[in-house]
Motif scaffolding. Sequence first.
Motif, PDB file in Angstrom:
ATOM      1  N   LYS A   1       0.832  -1.206   0.000  1.00 14.08           N
ATOM      2  CA  LYS A   1       0.000   0.000   0.000  1.00 14.08           C
ATOM      3  C   LYS A   1       0.865   1.255   0.000  1.00 14.08           C
ATOM      4  O   LYS A   1       0.582   2.211  -0.739  1.00 14.08           O
ATOM      5  N   ASN A   2       1.898   1.261   0.811  1.00 11.86           N
ATOM      6  CA  ASN A   2       2.780   2.417   0.880  1.00 11.86           C
ATOM      7  C   ASN A   2       3.484   2.660  -0.454  1.00 11.86           C
ATOM      8  O   ASN A   2       3.726   3.799  -0.858  1.00 11.86           O
ATOM      9  N   THR A   3       3.786   1.577  -1.153  1.00 12.50           N
ATOM     10  CA  THR A   3       4.430   1.682  -2.466  1.00 12.50           C
ATOM     11  C   THR A   3       3.492   2.341  -3.473  1.00 12.50           C
ATOM     12  O   THR A   3       3.898   3.227  -4.239  1.00 12.50           O
ATOM     13  N   VAL A   4       2.231   1.916  -3.484  1.00 10.87           N
ATOM     14  CA  VAL A   4       1.245   2.485  -4.409  1.00 10.87           C
ATOM     15  C   VAL A   4       1.056   3.970  -4.125  1.00 10.87           C
ATOM     16  O   VAL A   4       1.032   4.800  -5.044  1.00 10.87           O
ATOM     17  N   THR A   5       0.941   4.317  -2.855  1.00 11.35           N
ATOM     18  CA  THR A   5       0.730   5.721  -2.489  1.00 11.35           C
ATOM     19  C   THR A   5       1.923   6.580  -2.875  1.00 11.35           C
ATOM     20  O   THR A   5       1.774   7.678  -3.426  1.00 11.35           O
ATOM     21  N   LYS A   6       3.136   6.095  -2.607  1.00 16.50           N
ATOM     22  CA  LYS A   6       4.344   6.846  -2.966  1.00 16.50           C
ATOM     23  C   LYS A   6       4.457   7.023  -4.474  1.00 16.50           C
ATOM     24  O   LYS A   6       4.877   8.085  -4.955  1.00 16.50           O
ATOM     25  N   LEU A   7       4.081   5.976  -5.220  1.00 17.01           N
ATOM     26  CA  LEU A   7       4.134   6.087  -6.680  1.00 17.01           C
ATOM     27  C   LEU A   7       3.121   7.110  -7.182  1.00 17.01           C
ATOM     28  O   LEU A   7       3.413   7.890  -8.095  1.00 17.01           O
ATOM     29  N   LEU A   8       1.930   7.125  -6.596  1.00 14.23           N
ATOM     30  CA  LEU A   8       0.930   8.124  -6.964  1.00 14.23           C
ATOM     31  C   LEU A   8       1.460   9.535  -6.737  1.00 14.23           C
ATOM     32  O   LEU A   8       1.312  10.410  -7.595  1.00 14.23           O
ATOM     33  N   VAL A   9       2.082   9.760  -5.591  1.00  7.46           N
ATOM     34  CA  VAL A   9       2.624  11.082  -5.275  1.00  7.46           C
ATOM     35  C   VAL A   9       3.728  11.459  -6.266  1.00  7.46           C
ATOM     36  O   VAL A   9       3.766  12.580  -6.787  1.00  7.46           O
ATOM     37  N   GLU A  10       4.611  10.498  -6.545  1.00  8.79           N
ATOM     38  CA  GLU A  10       5.721  10.756  -7.468  1.00  8.79           C
ATOM     39  C   GLU A  10       5.213  11.055  -8.872  1.00  8.79           C
ATOM     40  O   GLU A  10       5.586  12.065  -9.493  1.00  8.79           O
ATOM     41  N   VAL A  11       4.362  10.174  -9.391  1.00 10.19           N
ATOM     42  CA  VAL A  11       3.875  10.329 -10.766  1.00 10.19           C
ATOM     43  C   VAL A  11       2.929  11.515 -10.867  1.00 10.19           C
ATOM     44  O   VAL A  11       2.979  12.284 -11.846  1.00 10.19           O
ATOM     45  N   GLY A  12       2.057  11.701  -9.862  1.00 10.48           N
ATOM     46  CA  GLY A  12       1.127  12.828  -9.893  1.00 10.48           C
ATOM     47  C   GLY A  12       1.846  14.162  -9.917  1.00 10.48           C
ATOM     48  O   GLY A  12       1.469  15.078 -10.663  1.00 10.48           O
ATOM     49  N   GLY A  13       2.907  14.284  -9.117  1.00 11.60           N
ATOM     50  CA  GLY A  13       3.685  15.520  -9.126  1.00 11.60           C
ATOM     51  C   GLY A  13       4.321  15.783 -10.479  1.00 11.60           C
ATOM     52  O   GLY A  13       4.334  16.920 -10.968  1.00 11.60           O
ATOM     53  N   LYS A  14       4.826  14.736 -11.111  1.00 12.36           N
ATOM     54  CA  LYS A  14       5.438  14.882 -12.435  1.00 12.36           C
ATOM     55  C   LYS A  14       4.381  15.207 -13.496  1.00 12.36           C
ATOM     56  O   LYS A  14       4.658  15.953 -14.450  1.00 12.36           O
ATOM     57  N   CYS A  15       3.174  14.655 -13.336  1.00 11.33           N
ATOM     58  CA  CYS A  15       2.092  14.956 -14.278  1.00 11.33           C
ATOM     59  C   CYS A  15       1.703  16.425 -14.217  1.00 11.33           C
ATOM     60  O   CYS A  15       1.425  17.048 -15.248  1.00 11.33           O
ATOM     61  N   GLN A  16       1.679  16.984 -13.004  1.00 10.88           N
ATOM     62  CA  GLN A  16       1.382  18.411 -12.860  1.00 10.88           C
ATOM     63  C   GLN A  16       2.417  19.257 -13.586  1.00 10.88           C
ATOM     64  O   GLN A  16       2.070  20.198 -14.313  1.00 10.88           O
TER      65      GLN A  16
END
Length: 280
Positions: free
Chosen positions: A37-52
Amino acid sequence: MMVTMNRLDTHKRSQIVRCLVEGNSIRATVRLTGAAKNTVTKLLVEVGGKCQQFHDKNVRHVSARRVQVDELWSFVGAKAKNVPEEKKDSGMGDVWTWVALEAQSKLVLSYLCGGRDAEWAFQFMEDLASRLTMRVQITSDGHRAYAEAVEGAFGMDVDYAMLIKLYGAPSEKYDTRYSPSGLIGTRTAVLSGNPDHRHISTSFSERQNLTVRMSNRRFTRLTNGFSKKLENHRHSMALHYAYYNFCRVHQTLPVTPAMEAKLTDHAWSIEELLLRLDSN
């Protein structure tokens, strides 16, 4: 076996992102991919920030002629009326996603997660204006904050109209409590320039809101999949719109919105999206 963050390869990252953009919750993504779960959340934060960052840099200089704007409601942690007094400044409560959609290409030009007052409206319109290269026709709903925001961002160099929907009395039936009152008519109000009355509409932007609700678990009503942190909500929206613009073939085009808007010449796979984000 759970997969940790520092062991993720491109295939696993793509698999996780695919689950998230197809309407799965964090926990469902964990079950489907085997990632922690922590991996999925961290990936969302990483990828979401790059998408912005990617959207801000690359969705620019668009030759849009007709833009429809709308706001999409959700909440973080709890609905505004249920947020404890001591947590009202923590980002919990109602959150609105302002969205600007180009009517011809269906490209999401601009989006912003925040409140629904005039300050947010002006910030949203300023961002939209910075991405366009020509005079544009804008249609919004009857939300008052748009009027001054459009004038402040575009001045008189815009054709702007409001489409105001008229509803009947609210229904007290239990099975319709999450539905709006019956639509009994519409009226238009021209606020600037000379908009083409044939294209005074918010139908495409409202349909795109449905796409969000179908593709993002955080918007599914009556579940516990809602966002718990405002920043994660924003990352989730950034990921959704990057995928929608560049990867998802639009049913009525049939190419991606970014292809129709001449921002790219082919539909991107999720793998390609991730590679471009990394090199952006």
